[in-house]
Design an enzyme around this catalytic site. Structure first.
Site, short mmCIF file in Angstrom:
data_model
loop_
_atom_site.label_atom_id
_atom_site.label_comp_id
_atom_site.label_asym_id
_atom_site.label_seq_id
_atom_site.Cartn_x
_atom_site.Cartn_y
_atom_site.Cartn_z
N GLU A 37 0.81 -1.21 0.00
CA GLU A 37 0.00 0.00 0.00
C GLU A 37 0.85 1.27 0.00
O GLU A 37 0.81 2.08 0.94
CB GLU A 37 -0.94 0.00 1.21
N GLU A 85 -4.99 -8.76 0.92
CA GLU A 85 -5.65 -8.49 2.20
C GLU A 85 -7.14 -8.36 1.95
O GLU A 85 -7.57 -7.66 1.04
CB GLU A 85 -5.16 -7.19 2.85
#
Length: 465
Positions: A167, A366
């Site tokens: 991220e 995720e």
């Protein structure tokens, strides 16, 4: 009831990070999270910093057995830059860290669990942040690449899946736009430079990885892709969603996956006066650093509408082009700040990757269903916590993933966030996500009912729903 069957050799497991699980035992240096907690403990939920974690450093053997118990065949975590590198200028490594990571990797491999190792999960070494500004500085870009090469050389014979960044937009948002990560600055131009420098660091690390020709090993990146949905079909709302997608998704997805820097992005940054400092050599590196796979993190959708109120901030953020919007007809998770639940976004993400990004191999890196400890409740007479809410929602999301795979999505796995309830930045343990609860007083790992369901899923590659 329908039966949903996933491809053979699908990767089932969980994701975590070094800083959120390892603890501080024998750590060579501080990260920005250690530094920030020392400076401002009041910014952290109940004042809990990253010293109170699952203590994987000391309990990795036990934890790998718990991974097996819920059926994992793979697991993603990260190496801590501040643990591995003892001296950032010379590149000297901490031998204790080398021994720990080797032992941890060996334990996973011996138990049939494929390690997927990430090099950066928001944990800039404190010294490099304070001395150089972290990824504000291109010197730190090069120091990151040096660290990455050390990791490839030390552990490349054991790790088949490397990830440069998790991220990468989050340190930009948190540290330079919205004040939820250190260094807590609000500077749009600096934010863009940090974002560019992270993309450059990724590209340089990918290039160095390929030079090493590590047999049977791949490198990729993990991006949090958040589809932007509009209030309705009006043209100005559609344009708002286009801007949100450009600035939050394509800004990293296009350079890192397609090796293209969108001209529209360059135009927007120039319009706002926040164009980063670049060189032709750097751009050539970014546009030629090929990855083999993509990780996708998904939690919630983004809802936007055309900007109606005057933009009041005195620095650039993406919201200059839109306003965030709450869907009045949406479903919301009462245990995670009433975030919207939208499983169909999984299918939308998958089709975007398929249609616009060469159908690159990817995995759901995720997907997390948050509950708080009170809502999970106490263990039953068998010592198991009933988190059926989590299982029911996970089924809904996996049905959409299965639909995407049937529609041609090139997805090869699912990793749930997270393995054992772990420390989560300024929220510490406010929300729980794990297959196991962490008892903060004893360190005990308490099983949850969801893990029983997941083991059946991972073992058979299918579920009914």
């Amino acid at each position: 009831m329908n039966k949903y069957i996933f491809p053979e050799n699908f990767k089932w497991g969980a994701a975590a990070s070094g800083i959120q699980t390892e603890g501080i035992t024998n750590k060579a240096n501080e990260s920005i999270w250690d530094l920030w907690h020392n400076k401002s403990p009041e910014r952290f939920y109940r004042g809990i910093g990253s010293s109170l974690v699952t203590d994987t450093y000391n309990r990795y053997e036990e934890d790998v057995q718990l991974m097996k118990k819920v059926g994992f065949n793979s697991f993603r975590t990260s190496i801590q830059w501040s643990r591995l590198i003892k001296n950032y200028e010379t590149g000297e490594v901490c031998q204790d860290a080398v021994e720990f990571y080797n032992n941890y990797l060996d334990e996973m491999i011996a138990n049939g669990i494929e390690p997927m190792m990430n090099l950066y999960h928001f944990d800039m070494p404190a010294e490099l942040q304070e001395k150089f500004g972290g990824f504000e500085s291109k010197k730190v870009v090069d120091l990151y690449v040096d660290y990455a090469v050390k990791a490839f050389e030390l552990f490349g014979n054991k790790v088949k899946y490397w990830i440069t960044f998790n991220e990468p937009i989050v340190p930009v948002e948190g540290g330079y736009l919205y004040d939820f990560h250190y260094p807590c600055k609000k500077d749009g131009k600096l934010a863009v430079q940090v974002g560019y420098n992270i993309i450059l660091a990724h590209a340089k690390a990918v290039k160095e990885f390929h030079k090493l020709n590590i047999e049977d090993s791949q490198i990729g990146v993990v991006l949090n892709l958040t589809p932007s949905y509009t209030r309705d079909e009006r043209e100005e709302d559609q344009k708002a969603a286009w801007y949100a997608d450009l600035l939050f998704n394509r800004s990293f997805l296009d350079p890192m996956v397609k090796n293209e820097i969108p001209q529209e992005l360059c135009d927007v940054l120039a319009e706002q006066g926040v164009t980063p400092e670049t060189t032709e050599e750097e751009i050539a590196c970014i546009t030629s650093a090929k990855i083999e796979f993509l990780g996708v993190n998904y939690y919630v959708p983004r809802r936007v509408k055309a900007r109606e109120a005057e933009y009041e901030l005195d620095y650039f953020t993406p919201e200059v082009y839109f306003e965030n919007y709450v869907n009045p007809e949406g479903r919301f998770n009462p245990y995670r700040d009433n975030n919207e639940i939208l499983p169909t976004a999984i299918h939308d993400i998958a089709m975007n990757v398929k249609d616009n990004y060469g159908n690159v191999p990817w995995f759901l890196a995720e997907i997390g269903i948050a509950m708080d400890e009170a809502s999970e409740g106490k263990p039953d007479e068998n010592g198991i916590i009933d988190d059926t809410f989590r299982t029911d929602l996970m089924k809904e999301h996996l049905i959409q993933l299965h639909r995407a795979i049937e529609d041609g999505a090139n997805c090869f796995g699912v990793h749930q966030w997270t393995f054992i309830d772990n420390w989560s930045w300024t929220n510490s343990f406010k929300r729980r996500y794990g297959f196991y609860r962490l008892d903060l007083e004893t360190g005990n790992r308490i099983p949850k009912k969801h893990g029983v369901w997941f083991k059946e899923l991972a073992t058979t590659g299918s579920f009914e729903g």
